[in-house]
Design a protein around this motif. Structure first.
Motif, short mmCIF file in Angstrom:
data_model
loop_
_atom_site.label_atom_id
_atom_site.label_comp_id
_atom_site.label_asym_id
_atom_site.label_seq_id
_atom_site.Cartn_x
_atom_site.Cartn_y
_atom_site.Cartn_z
N ALA A 85 2.89 0.82 14.54
CA ALA A 85 1.94 -0.03 13.89
C ALA A 85 1.64 0.63 12.53
N VAL A 86 1.25 2.01 12.51
CA VAL A 86 1.13 2.82 11.34
C VAL A 86 2.31 3.04 10.44
N ARG A 87 3.51 2.83 11.10
CA ARG A 87 4.73 2.88 10.45
C ARG A 87 5.00 1.65 9.44
N VAL A 88 4.73 0.75 10.09
CA VAL A 88 5.07 -0.75 9.55
C VAL A 88 3.97 -0.91 8.55
N THR A 89 2.76 -0.76 8.64
CA THR A 89 1.82 -0.85 7.81
C THR A 89 1.95 0.19 6.75
N THR A 90 2.58 1.16 6.81
CA THR A 90 2.86 2.16 5.56
C THR A 90 3.82 1.38 4.63
N GLU A 91 4.77 0.86 5.27
CA GLU A 91 5.87 0.01 4.58
C GLU A 91 5.19 -0.94 3.98
N PHE A 92 4.06 -1.73 4.52
CA PHE A 92 3.43 -2.96 3.85
C PHE A 92 2.79 -2.33 2.50
N SER A 93 1.95 -1.35 2.69
CA SER A 93 1.22 -0.75 1.49
C SER A 93 2.11 -0.33 0.35
N ARG A 94 3.20 0.07 0.70
CA ARG A 94 4.07 0.49 -0.38
C ARG A 94 4.64 -0.70 -1.07
N GLN A 95 4.84 -1.85 -0.38
CA GLN A 95 5.23 -2.96 -1.04
C GLN A 95 3.99 -3.61 -2.06
N ALA A 96 3.02 -3.64 -1.45
CA ALA A 96 1.73 -4.02 -2.17
C ALA A 96 1.85 -3.28 -3.31
N SER A 97 1.86 -1.98 -3.11
CA SER A 97 1.48 -1.24 -4.56
C SER A 97 2.64 -1.47 -5.45
N LYS A 98 3.86 -1.67 -5.05
CA LYS A 98 5.00 -1.81 -6.09
C LYS A 98 4.86 -3.32 -6.50
N GLU A 99 4.03 -4.50 -6.00
CA GLU A 99 3.94 -5.67 -6.42
C GLU A 99 3.09 -5.70 -7.50
N LYS A 100 1.94 -4.81 -7.17
CA LYS A 100 1.03 -4.52 -8.22
C LYS A 100 1.41 -3.90 -9.69
N GLU A 101 2.34 -2.91 -9.43
CA GLU A 101 2.69 -2.31 -10.25
C GLU A 101 3.83 -3.18 -11.40
N LEU A 102 4.58 -3.98 -10.37
CA LEU A 102 5.43 -4.96 -11.41
C LEU A 102 4.91 -6.18 -11.77
N SER A 103 3.46 -6.40 -11.57
CA SER A 103 2.84 -7.51 -12.03
C SER A 103 3.40 -8.83 -11.21
N LEU A 104 3.64 -8.30 -9.75
CA LEU A 104 4.02 -9.69 -8.90
C LEU A 104 2.85 -10.21 -8.10
#
Length: 458
Positions: free
Chosen positions: A382-401
């Motif tokens: 669970a903590v592994r997959v949510t770590t990936e989720f968090s990284r994607q959310a961060s990148k979406e913010k950085e890329l204004s997605l």
């Protein structure tokens, strides 16, 4: 040799050495986890400055185990794991088929190369190498190639574990220079969509087939395709989802017309390993054109079923089989299903039924971690997959997605537990309810899921 290459090419590590210590072990941080690398050559290279890493590591003392080994300790730098990642001394022994054929089996307990033998053992359980005249060494080389293809060193390049990230894409999108470049220092690997997840899914399918009793409805070719398909279903996965590819309009999204982008990419990569290198080509054992086409098509259809966008379709097809029997499934439409009637067994002679089992099992295995018999194991995933989720959310913010809502704000035990409970309730439980009706020997799995949710609630 492969492990040494991994250290020099792909380890996102920081390390330093106390040259006065009489030890052969270097403690590093790899992909955000503390690890221990035990190897004379690596130690000498590190001391001589031939391997360049970051800062802030510490040396540990150990006098035995001259072979390369890893010890996971469950510590993170960028996100708190809340103690959910376990402290593990990874096993270097090959488990017996009895251990593999058990619901308590945990791929995360083993050094990665041991899982190559685990995978081959599952095929040998059904005597598939002999039946299809598969060369064991060719197959072993292929599985090793798959293992290394899961190591992501070209997706996010960053100056340090927590620093700026430059989005590149999958290795299919990266240039040769991108892959070779070390200008940005470390490379980030997938915490969840990695080699361990691949073997975990293959082993889950193996349990569905053996302990679930589904193998009686399948031909040997189907069994082979299910286990191999599970192994390669996320090959070259970037740690983000299809929607992320589509929103960025990547080369892969364009190539596959925004349809099951990563699944189609994994299929292509997995089969092309055979096409590109005769030393890896197990497909040549299926010298009959029809047999080869059958294997390729079955693997393709089964992997496509792992696309979460197809979840509702898979569940609906399974319900049609449960509620109205095989004839209703054969002609299932989008119309609503009628009242439940007595279930009729699968027809082994019906290709559509056999393919349905393969599609159902790969999708089920792909989301089965919440059902593990051990809450500690389920929580680790669970903590592994949510770590990936968090990284994607961060990148979406950085890329204004547009930010994927369920991936954002996973910064507390409460929020991660809440996501896991919801995921079980809305996706896992309904799917495995119907799986348990089709295969009664699998009906207990949701009970473990409920118990794990109780753990999250606590």
């Amino acid at each position: 040799a492969e492990q040494k290459k991994m250290l020099s090419d792909g380890a996102a590590a920081v390390a330093s050495v106390d040259s006065s210590a009489n030890n052969k072990v270097v403690s590093t941080v790899w992909n955000g986890y503390d690890c221990v690398f035990s190897n004379d050559d690596y130690l000498k290279k590190l001391q001589n400055g031939d391997i360049h890493h970051g800062q802030n590591a510490k040396a540990e003392v150990s006098t035995d185990n001259p072979r390369m080994s890893f010890r996971r300790r469950g510590s993170r730098r960028s996100l708190d794991d809340f103690g959910w990642l376990r402290q593990l001394d990874l096993r270097s022994d090959v488990p017996s088929i009895e251990e593999i054929r058990d619901w308590s089996f945990d791929t995360l307990q083993f050094e990665e190369d041991i899982l190559v033998e685990v995978f081959i053992s599952m095929l040998e359980f059904y005597d598939l190498l002999k039946e299809f005249n598969l060369d064991r060494e060719t197959l072993k080389r292929y599985v090793f190639a798959v293992m290394h293809k899961h190591r992501k060193d070209c997706y996010y390049q960053r100056t340090d574990i927590e620093g700026e990230v430059s989005v590149i894409g999958t290795t299919a999108n990266a240039t040769e220079e991108d892959c070779k470049s070390s200008d940005n220092g470390h490379h980030v690997f997938c915490e969840y969509h990695n080699w361990y997840h691949a073997v975990s899914c293959a082993q889950a399918c193996f349990l569905f087939l053996t302990l679930g009793g589904a193998d009686q409805f399948l031909e040997s070719k189907d069994i082979f395709c299910i286990i191999v398909g599970a192994l390669i279903h996320d090959l070259d996965h970037p740690g983000t989802n299809n929607d992320f590819e589509v929103k960025r309009n990547t080369a892969l999204a364009q190539k596959y017309h925004n349809d099951s982008v990563l699944e189609r990419h994994s299929i292509s990569e997995g089969l092309n390993l055979c096409a590109r290198n005769p030393e890896l080509d197990w497909l040549k054992s299926f010298d009959n054109v029809e047999d080869r086409k059958y294997v390729e098509n079955y693997i393709t259809e089964a992997i496509l079923a792992t696309d979460p966008a197809r979840h509702a379709t898979i569940v609906k097809e399974a319900l049609a089989f449960v509620e109205e029997g095989p004839k209703a499934y054969d002609s299932v439409t989008s119309e609503s299903l009628s009242e439940s009637v007595e279930l009729t067994q699968f027809d082994r002679a019906n290709l559509k039924h056999r393919l349905f089992i393969g599609r159902l099992f790969l999708h089920s295995a792909d989301i089965s971690n919440p059902l593990h018999a051990s809450f500690d194991v389920a929580r680790d995933w669970a903590v592994r997959v949510t770590t990936e989720f968090s990284r994607q959310a961060s990148k979406e913010k950085e890329l204004s997605l547009e930010v994927t809502s369920y991936m954002d704000g996973l910064d507390s035990e409460y929020n991660i537990a809440k996501v896991q409970i919801s995921f079980f309730a809305f996706m896992v439980q309904p799917l495995f309810d119907v799986v348990g009706k089709l295969f009664p020997n699998l009906s207990h799995l949701n009970d473990w899921g409920e118990a794990n949710c109780d753990g999250y609630r606590q």
